[in-house]
Design an enzyme around this catalytic site. Structure first.
Site, PDB file in Angstrom:
ATOM      1  N   CYS A   1      -7.461  -1.438   7.224  1.00 38.73           N
ATOM      2  CA  CYS A   1      -6.293  -1.941   6.507  1.00 38.73           C
ATOM      3  C   CYS A   1      -5.421  -2.760   7.452  1.00 38.73           C
ATOM      4  CB  CYS A   1      -5.485  -0.789   5.909  1.00 38.73           C
ATOM      5  SG  CYS A   1      -4.060  -1.334   4.943  1.00 38.73           S
TER       6      CYS A   1
ATOM      7  N   SER B   1       0.852  -1.184   0.000  1.00 39.47           N
ATOM      8  CA  SER B   1       0.000   0.000   0.000  1.00 39.47           C
ATOM      9  C   SER B   1       0.890   1.237   0.000  1.00 39.47           C
ATOM     10  CB  SER B   1      -0.897   0.008   1.239  1.00 39.47           C
ATOM     11  OG  SER B   1      -1.767  -1.101   1.247  1.00 39.47           O
TER      12      SER B   1
ATOM     13  N   ASP C   1      -8.705  -2.898   2.819  1.00 34.51           N
ATOM     14  CA  ASP C   1      -7.461  -3.218   2.118  1.00 34.51           C
ATOM     15  C   ASP C   1      -6.703  -4.142   3.060  1.00 34.51           C
ATOM     16  OD1 ASP C   1      -5.169  -3.381   0.679  1.00 34.51           O
ATOM     17  OD2 ASP C   1      -4.651  -1.256   0.761  1.00 34.51           O
TER      18      ASP C   1
ATOM     19  N   TRP D   1      -4.956  -8.208   4.045  1.00 36.86           N
ATOM     20  CA  TRP D   1      -4.176  -9.334   3.541  1.00 36.86           C
ATOM     21  C   TRP D   1      -4.055 -10.388   4.626  1.00 36.86           C
ATOM     22  CZ3 TRP D   1      -2.217  -4.380   4.298  1.00 36.86           C
ATOM     23  CH2 TRP D   1      -1.399  -4.211   5.408  1.00 36.86           C
TER      24      TRP D   1
END
Length: 732
Positions: A683, A459, A729, A731
């Protein structure tokens, strides 16, 4: 004079009319009966017809399978090629592997009766199709879209589907499920069960468990027998004896433009070697962990970005793994031999990197030799074992799933390490030709079996409004201990993050951590080194280093109206895009104040950032910057921090995390979302943090609505996502 001009004009017009009647006499005076149309032969249709007609290409190449892949990072494409290879080896069937972006779908209803379509579809982001599958999804879902026979029907089409997703995301494999649903509704017939791979656990194992049953159903429905194929290679690798000019041999360049150093657009196919203008350590305590801040200079490159975008950084493999595999393949002495690689079936498998090149270049720059070795490849490699014991070792791991998981997956064993272990070598030693047994594995099998080395995405932690010629990356360096059974425990290093750490050390002229220890015998690796000078030393000029990068667009964006309240949750490096968000608002604030005076921000919405780390004195990222942003935004920006390993703790002694701070501020959060029509951004880690934060938000919104988290809270979250006011966002 006027009369003369008019007369001349009439004569001229009359002449033109007569000439036109003569030239087009056949068309004007043809029979009124409908003419017969003559279709092109299959070969002509393929070579001279519509290049986007996949059915014509199937017929021309005698392909019984067409395989479409929706891929964002290349993984779905790899599985599509894998399915094509298995169809060829099992049944002798040829496949046309297609990027759906390159073909039209009007004639999907014309796929011949003895053929089938296979869809390998990844789900991207928050339940979105990959960029190359957007049009395909629109055609399948739009009931007004007509196929060649004038209907939104696919009667008689036989299809197979395998999805790629991640269970830590809310919309797990939703694209594959939607494709399956659309095709079924249109009358198509699925072969076997729908396959779903979970990248959070093991995509490989999910694929292996799915494919056997699918192929069994495939053989029955397609009326084919296993054993009709052959064990044929996908590539031909040839050592080039004739001397080639050095400038024609790829030494790690990622594109033809990079090799010739010619100008062009910089994207994923032609990354830009960006100079690193600044790199520094962000952690205050680096005894066990590192986090690097890197600034890539993109001035003059033509690259642009927006806040919330991602940057792809193309690393190389560490020296130790390159050397290990060179020794294990018996190629140490031939490392710089120039090789050419040719696809034996370009429709099935394209050469995945530029050629001609060298053995060492392929292992260093082009294929992912640092990935965990796949289970299926072990059966193939066992044929080339240097001893019966080594063969038995690989076949055992190939056939026994539990053993493979406990040894290879848990042990994070790379292919080179696995070959060493099977041959009885010490994987903790610095690899040499003396301590590593050579296997006689054809190099074409290595090229076919190991995936292309992919960029690592980060990012972007800056705003182009404050940093138009610079892209900032915030990267925690990955290092952990292996946990495999019956193998030596050792440190595992992330490829991309340690690549950046190497560059940071070199660019600052710092003494790196010891690369190896020779105090004992044999020498052991302590820290991975990389060839950071790049191909032909092109990425190093004095203390200025470069790394290939490209920008990937994102929908992770601030609202355009600064009056909208914003809630951002980003512990650890999850704070990276929010640094860019805040910088974006700072730049806007400066312009607004300059234009409208000191009271310009009075009606702005509040910006809340919830950030967490271990300790305020250890890993507090950008600690010195946040107070400056608070001043610039005149109190419209507030930061709340959770330090999980320092007091104050919860009354029961438990650690405090960002979701606990959100719950403490639930009144303000609910007001910002429900009354202020605010936006929420999350995020970071998808498996634990993101789920916990969403659960807390559901509790807050459910309570504010006078109901429960499970009903009213869940409904509000769903609505926020549908309206793009809750964006993730994350992961795994």
């Amino acid at each position: 004079m006027a009369v003369a001009i008019t007369s001349d004009s009439l004569v001229l017009v009359l002449g033109v009319v007569v000439a036109a009647l003569y030239l087009y006499r056949d068309q004007l005076f043809k029979s009124s009966s409908k003419p017969k149309t003559t279709s092109l032969s299959t070969k002509e249709a393929s070579s001279h017809g519509n290049p986007r007609d996949f059915v014509a290409k199937m017929k021309a190449g005698k392909k019984r399978l067409v395989i479409f892949y929706g891929s964002q990072t290349g993984t779905a494409e790899e599985y599509a090629i894998r399915i094509a290879k298995e169809a060829k080896s099992k049944f002798g069937l040829a496949s046309l592997v297609c990027d759906p972006e390159e073909y039209d779908f009007e004639n999907l209803d014309e796929v011949p009766e003895d053929c089938a379509a296979i869809f390998v579809m990844a789900t991207y982001g928050e339940g979105e199709p990959t960029d190359n599958a957007v049009q395909l999804m629109q055609n399948l879902s739009d009931e007004s879209f007509e196929f060649s026979k004038g209907e939104h029907r696919l009667n008689g089409l036989k299809y197979v589907i395998f999805g790629l997703g991640n269970k830590t995301y809310e919309h797990y494999n939703v694209i594959a499920r939607q494709v399956d649903d659309h095709l079924t509704k249109m009358g198509a017939t699925r072969i076997g069960e729908r396959g779903e791979g979970d990248d959070d656990k093991s995509m490989e194992e999910d694929y292996l468990e799915w494919k056997d049953g699918m192929w069994e159903a495939f053989a029955r429905i397609m009326n084919v027998e296993e054993g009709q194929g052959g064990d044929t290679a996908d590539f031909a690798v040839n050592e080039i004896q004739d001397s080639l000019p050095p400038e024609k041999v790829y030494r790690g360049e990622l594109s033809a433009r990079a090799l010739t150093r010619s100008k062009g657009i910089h994207d994923a196919k032609n990354p830009y070697p960006a100079p690193i203008s600044l790199s520094r350590e962000l952690f205050q305590n680096t005894q066990t962990r590192n986090c690097v801040h890197v600034e890539f200079d993109i001035g003059g490159s033509g690259i642009t970005y927006q806040h919330g975008d991602h940057v792809g950084v193309w690393p190389s493999n560490p020296d130790v793994e390159v050397e290990r595999l060179l020794c294990a393949l018996g190629l140490s002495e031939k490392r710089d031999t120039v090789i050419g690689i040719e696809s034996l079936d370009p429709a099935l498998a394209k050469v995945p990197f530029p050629v001609p090149t060298t053995y060492v270049t392929v292992l260093r720059h082009y294929i992912d030799i640092s990935a965990v070795a796949g289970r299926q490849i072990l059966g193939v490699l066992a044929k080339f074992a240097p001893s019966p014991e080594a063969e038995a070792y690989l076949r055992n791991l190939n056939t026994r799933k539990e053993e493979y998981h406990s040894v290879v997956t848990e042990g994070c064993l790379k292919l080179g390490e696995l070959l060493q272990l099977a041959a009885g070598n010490d994987i903790k030693s610095v690899p040499t030709t003396q301590n590593t047994t050579a296997w006689n594995i054809p190099f074409d099998i290595i090229v076919s079996s190991i995936t292309r080395l992919q960029p690592r995405y980060y990012s972007i932690s800056s705003s182009p409004k404050l940093n138009p010629n610079s892209i900032h990356v915030t990267c925690v360096v990955l290092k952990y201990e292996s946990a495999g059974a019956n193998i030596p425990q050792r440190s595992i290093f992330g490829v991309g993050s340690n690549f950046l750490l190497n560059i940071k050390y070199a660019a600052n002229g710092e003494k790196t951590a010891p690369l190896m220890s020779a105090s004992g015998e044999p020498a052991t690796v302590l820290f991975p080194a990389y060839a950071i000078e790049g191909p032909r030393g092109a990425h190093c000029e004095g203390l200025t280093y470069k790394a290939p990068v490209h920008v990937r667009r994102s929908t992770f964006r601030l609202p355009t109206n600064p009056k909208s309240p914003i809630v951002m949750i980003g512990p650890g490096t999850g704070v990276a895009p929010f640094r860019g968000f805040v910088q974006e608002r700072v730049a806007l604030a400066r312009r607004s104040i300059e234009k409208n005076g000191p009271d310009a921000l009075n009606d702005w919405g509040n910006i809340h950032l919830f950030y967490g780390c271990r300790r305020s004195t250890e890993d507090f990222l950008y600690k010195e910057e946040w107070p400056e942003y608070v001043k610039e935004l005149q109190g419209k920006f507030t930061l709340r921090t959770a330090f999980s390993r320092e007091p104050p703790y919860k009354p029961d002694g438990g650690k405090i995390y960002v979701q606990d701070l959100i719950w403490e501020d639930r009144a303000q959060v609910a007001d910002a979302i429900l009354n202020g029509k605010g936006y929420v951004y999350i995020c970071g880690d998808a498996k634990n943090m993101s789920k916990s934060v969403e659960e807390t938000l559901a509790r807050i919104l459910g309570e504010a609505k006078g109901g429960s988290a499970e009903v009213e809270g869940a409904a509000e979250l769903k609505l926020l996502k549908e309206r793009s006011r809750l964006m993730l966002d994350v992961w795994s």
